[in-house]
Design an enzyme around this catalytic site. Structure first.
Site, PDB file in Angstrom:
ATOM      1  N   HIS A  64       7.057   4.029   5.209  1.00 21.38           N
ATOM      2  CA  HIS A  64       6.646   2.648   4.491  1.00 21.38           C
ATOM      3  C   HIS A  64       7.576   3.001   3.469  1.00 21.38           C
ATOM      4  O   HIS A  64       8.227   3.766   2.435  1.00 21.38           O
ATOM      5  CB  HIS A  64       4.980   3.003   3.677  1.00 21.38           C
ATOM      6  CG  HIS A  64       5.293   3.699   2.695  1.00 21.38           C
ATOM      7  ND1 HIS A  64       5.561   4.171   1.395  1.00 21.38           N
ATOM      8  CD2 HIS A  64       4.574   5.393   3.523  1.00 21.38           C
ATOM      9  CE1 HIS A  64       5.299   5.380   0.891  1.00 21.38           C
ATOM     10  NE2 HIS A  64       4.667   6.226   2.310  1.00 21.38           N
ATOM     11  N   ARG A 113       0.248   0.557   2.421  1.00 20.47           N
ATOM     12  CA  ARG A 113       1.392   0.832   2.309  1.00 20.47           C
ATOM     13  C   ARG A 113       2.422   0.809   3.584  1.00 20.47           C
ATOM     14  O   ARG A 113       3.441   0.141   3.874  1.00 20.47           O
ATOM     15  CB  ARG A 113       1.302   1.845   1.279  1.00 20.47           C
ATOM     16  CG  ARG A 113       1.996   3.111   1.930  1.00 20.47           C
ATOM     17  CD  ARG A 113       2.193   4.298   0.598  1.00 20.47           C
ATOM     18  NE  ARG A 113       1.470   6.176   0.792  1.00 20.47           N
ATOM     19  CZ  ARG A 113       0.756   5.944   0.431  1.00 20.47           C
ATOM     20  NH1 ARG A 113      -0.462   5.513   0.497  1.00 20.47           N
ATOM     21  NH2 ARG A 113       0.687   7.907   1.193  1.00 20.47           N
ATOM     22  N   GLU A 167      -0.725   9.662   5.436  1.00 20.47           N
ATOM     23  CA  GLU A 167      -0.045  10.695   4.708  1.00 20.47           C
ATOM     24  C   GLU A 167      -0.844  11.947   5.381  1.00 20.47           C
ATOM     25  O   GLU A 167      -2.506  11.610   5.373  1.00 20.47           O
ATOM     26  CB  GLU A 167      -0.233  10.447   3.900  1.00 20.47           C
ATOM     27  CG  GLU A 167       0.891  11.281   2.649  1.00 20.47           C
ATOM     28  CD  GLU A 167       2.041  11.623   3.290  1.00 20.47           C
ATOM     29  OE1 GLU A 167       2.311  12.540   4.375  1.00 20.47           O
ATOM     30  OE2 GLU A 167       3.230  11.358   2.502  1.00 20.47           O
ATOM     31  N   HIS A 237       3.741   7.735   7.029  1.00 19.91           N
ATOM     32  CA  HIS A 237       4.537   7.906   5.963  1.00 19.91           C
ATOM     33  C   HIS A 237       5.365   9.129   6.731  1.00 19.91           C
ATOM     34  O   HIS A 237       5.545   9.772   7.282  1.00 19.91           O
ATOM     35  CB  HIS A 237       2.953   8.721   5.307  1.00 19.91           C
ATOM     36  CG  HIS A 237       2.133   7.281   5.365  1.00 19.91           C
ATOM     37  ND1 HIS A 237       1.614   6.509   3.760  1.00 19.91           N
ATOM     38  CD2 HIS A 237       1.320   6.922   6.770  1.00 19.91           C
ATOM     39  CE1 HIS A 237       1.062   5.549   4.326  1.00 19.91           C
ATOM     40  NE2 HIS A 237       0.590   6.286   5.571  1.00 19.91           N
TER      41      HIS A 237
HETATM   42  O1  LIG Z   1       2.483  11.780  -2.690  1.00 19.41           O
HETATM   43  C1  LIG Z   1       3.135  12.147  -1.233  1.00 19.41           C
HETATM   44  O2  LIG Z   1       2.579  11.738  -0.993  1.00 19.41           O
HETATM   45  C2  LIG Z   1       4.152  12.330  -0.636  1.00 19.41           C
HETATM   46  C3  LIG Z   1       5.068  11.287  -0.353  1.00 19.41           C
HETATM   47  O3  LIG Z   1       5.609  11.000  -0.839  1.00 19.41           O
HETATM   48  O4  LIG Z   1       4.597  13.330  -1.698  1.00 19.41           O
HETATM   49  P1  LIG Z   1       5.953  14.820  -0.494  1.00 19.41           P
HETATM   50  O5  LIG Z   1       7.452  14.144  -0.700  1.00 19.41           O
HETATM   51  O6  LIG Z   1       5.588  15.805  -2.425  1.00 19.41           O
HETATM   52  O7  LIG Z   1       5.338  15.589   0.571  1.00 19.41           O
END
Ligand SMILES: O=C(O)[C@@H](CO)OP(=O)(O)O
Length: 309
Positions: A64, A113, A167, A237
């Site tokens: 996204h 998102r 995510e 994600h």
């Molecule tokens: O905050 C989150 O959900 C993820 C993606 O933005 O972060 P990270 O890059 O630390 O996995």
């Protein structure tokens, strides 16, 4: 009428051989009930949409665009945060990059998102098909979303939303500022929570746990569509896509640690003879690699050019 065909292939192209066979889901819809979901298992009867002569399918992965919490540098995980204006622009830009690649089906996570990104990207597609979200939660929802024109159905792209593509759940880090968390717990600890393969953040999911549900969903629902020749886009994600790429590229749990995905950058795979052939590099996607065409994709683009002129 100029036909522009770019046959450049990324220097980082990888060939991944699958060891096992694939099962193909057969049409299961009854003839009296026709929803756009029927397209999931019924080949479209439209020349422009069948660049599948040698049973090849395109797979597009898009992380996204920037979300309001990416902008604020907060751990987001499963919190349902929308895109920023920049994220909207990134999604539109991603759409331009894939505007000549066929898309028969879209899978997104359950989070806005990813869904915004998929929809905004499709506004740029030259084929001008309409993405239709399937609400599969009840028989009534299914029956109330029936489409009564075969012609209209052919101009629709089914959009399947699945929480399994969400995510990774970031547990007690969700909503915390990443920099402040690093200041409090130390850079190494936070890096371990963010990028190690099997160490979960407090009460959250490790990448390994995220992969268990995201890759299982991919194998069960998306892979059969690809094997049936459907061109698929997945909007999801950073970490759900990292785990799917780990599967597609057969990365080890060490290699996946250094795999970083930018927001709003589409990645293209060609699925052919049970192989996933990466055409665009997630690490450093260049125009040439993202736009690398196979003969079938070039033919599809040529047809789009002919339609427009
Ligand atoms: O905050 C989150 O959900 C993820 C993606 O933005 O972060 P990270 O890059 O630390 O996995």
């Amino acid at each position: 009428m100029g036909i522009r065909i770019n046959l450049e292939v990324s220097g980082k192209e990888r060939y991944c051989f699958r060891k096992r066979g694939f099962s193909v889901i057969q049409a299961s819809s009854s003839s009296s009930q026709t929803t756009v979901l029927d397209q999931v298992s019924t080949p479209l009867n439209n020349k422009v949409d069948t660049p599948k002569k040698s049973s090849e399918a395109a797979l597009i992965l898009i992380r996204h665009g920037e979300s309001l919490w990416n902008e604020k540098n907060l751990f987001t995980g499963c919190v349902d945060v929308p895109l920023t204006k920049k994220g909207v622009e990134e999604a539109v830009e991603a759409g331009k990059r894939i505007s000549n690649i066929p898309v028969d089906m879209i899978y997104t996570s359950a989070l806005i998102r990813a869904q915004m990104t998929a929809m905004l990207a499709m506004t740029q597609h030259r084929r001008k098909k309409v993405p239709i979200v399937l609400h599969n939660e009840s028989e009534q929802a299914k029956s109330w979303s029936q489409i009564f024109s075969e012609e209209t159905k052919k101009q629709c792209i089914p959009v399947v939303t699945a929480w399994q593509l969400n995510e990774r759940m970031y547990g007690e880090l969700q909503g915390l500022n990443k920099q402040e968390t690093a200041d409090k717990y130390g850079k190494e600890q936070v890096h371990e929570w963010r990028r190690s393969f099997d160490i979960p953040p407090p009460n959250g999911e490790s990448l390994e746990m995220c992969a268990e549900r995201a890759v299982a969903y991919f194998k069960e629902h998306i892979e059969p569509q690809l094997q049936a020749g459907k061109n698929v886009m997945i909007a999801a994600h950073g970490n759900s896509l990292r785990s799917i790429i780990m599967y597609l590229d057969k990365l080890t749990s060490q290699e996946v640690i250094s795999l970083e995905l930018s927001t709003g950058i589409p990645m293209l795979y060609i699925v052919k003879e049970e192989k996933y052939i990466r055409r665009g590099s997630p690490a450093a996607p260049s125009e040439a690699s993202v736009y690398a065409y196979t003969k079938n994709l070039a033919r599809y683009r040529q047809k789009l050019d002919e339609m427009v002129h």
